[in-house]
Design an enzyme around this catalytic site. Structure first.
Site, PDB file in Angstrom:
ATOM      1  CE  LYS A   1       8.325   2.043 -12.709  1.00  0.00           C
ATOM      2  NZ  LYS A   1       8.650   1.039 -13.729  1.00  0.00           N
TER       3      LYS A   1
ATOM      4  NE  ARG B   1       9.587  -5.349 -17.382  1.00  0.00           N
ATOM      5  CZ  ARG B   1       8.762  -4.616 -16.641  1.00  0.00           C
ATOM      6  NH1 ARG B   1       9.103  -4.238 -15.438  1.00  0.00           N
ATOM      7  NH2 ARG B   1       7.592  -4.261 -17.104  1.00  0.00           N
TER       8      ARG B   1
ATOM      9  NE  ARG C   1      -5.852  -3.988  -8.460  1.00  0.00           N
ATOM     10  CZ  ARG C   1      -5.014  -3.533  -9.370  1.00  0.00           C
ATOM     11  NH1 ARG C   1      -5.391  -3.413 -10.610  1.00  0.00           N
ATOM     12  NH2 ARG C   1      -3.783  -3.186  -9.044  1.00  0.00           N
TER      13      ARG C   1
ATOM     14  NE  ARG D   1       3.700  -6.312  -9.670  1.00  0.00           N
ATOM     15  CZ  ARG D   1       2.943  -5.240  -9.434  1.00  0.00           C
ATOM     16  NH1 ARG D   1       1.958  -5.303  -8.551  1.00  0.00           N
ATOM     17  NH2 ARG D   1       3.162  -4.114 -10.059  1.00  0.00           N
TER      18      ARG D   1
ATOM     19  NE  ARG E   1      -3.515  -0.177  -5.949  1.00  0.00           N
ATOM     20  CZ  ARG E   1      -3.680   0.566  -7.034  1.00  0.00           C
ATOM     21  NH1 ARG E   1      -3.090   1.741  -7.129  1.00  0.00           N
ATOM     22  NH2 ARG E   1      -4.425   0.138  -8.028  1.00  0.00           N
TER      23      ARG E   1
END
Ligand SMILES: [Zn+2]
Length: 224
Positions: free
Chosen positions: A16, A91, A163, A174, A130
């Site tokens: 996004k 949302r 992280r 999430r 990541r």
């Protein structure tokens, strides 16, 4: 007059942010990421910002109506006269209704809701790969952009870590929240004929091309 009043939706990791940057360039639209706007309002100490801060300080969610008023302050500004790109709000269907009413009261409406979708396993693969260097925050990806030496930053030799936000368990949580809240919203916009879907697993250039073409068509249609 044709406005491009847009909402951007999609799971984390679907690209996004990248697409938003390009669309802002293409169509010269102001980009309103809800989190940033709320933080800015709080920092400025505007009346709405102080109100929002009260909720945050008490550890409560900022009510939909208040978030919407903060956003509408931006949407009412001159820079958004020809349109805007909203990210992070709405949302939920409840938030969509609040936004719709606020826009309606100004004789405006959404032009489209852009959904960049990607399956959960792809999102997990992208985000959980990541790695960030502890010293300067340089970003790598074990699969798509690996460092020369595993676990070590190319630029400053410091250690690379994952992280907490990028751990598969956190990502799954999430995604769970995303599906629960946003699936009904996707359906809502689909029923209204506003939804436009884009495959976030494609290369960013390709996704960008599709969105650009879609928006160009919408703009033309609005001018007829
Ligand atoms: Zn580094």
């Amino acid at each position: 007059m044709s406005e491009l009043n847009l909402v951007l939706m999609g799971p984390p990791g679907a690209g996004k942010g990248t697409q938003a940057e390009r669309l802002v360039d293409d169509f010269d639209l102001p980009y309103y990421a809800t989190g940033d706007i709320l933080r800015a309002a709080v920092k400025d100490g505007s009346e709405l910002g102080r109100e929002a801060r009260g909720y945050m300080d008490r550890g409560e969610l900022v009510p939909d109506d208040l978030i919407c008023r903060v956003i509408m302050e931006r949407i009412d500004s001159e820079e958004a006269a020809d349109g805007f790109l909203l990210d992070g709000f709405p949302r939920t269907v409840a938030q969509a209704l609040v936004l719709e009413e606020a826009l309606d009261g100004r004789g405006r409406s959404l032009t489209a809701a852009l959904l960049i979708y990607a399956p959960d396993d792809e999102v997990i693969r992208r985000l959980s790969g990541r790695r960030i260097c502890v010293k300067n925050g340089h970003v790598y990806h074990v699969e798509f952009d690996p460092p020369k030496n595993e676990g070590v930053c190319d630029q400053d030799g410091s250690r690379l870590i994952q992280r907490d936000d990028d751990k598969p368990e956190t990502i799954k949580k999430r995604l769970g929240v995303y599906h629960e809240q946003t699936e009904p919203l996707i359906e809502y916009y689909d029923d209204k004929g506003l939804l436009r879907r884009f495959d976030g697993t494609r290369a960013p250039d390709e996704v960008h091309g599709h969105i650009r073409a879609t928006l160009a068509t919408l703009k033309l249609e609005a001018e007829l």
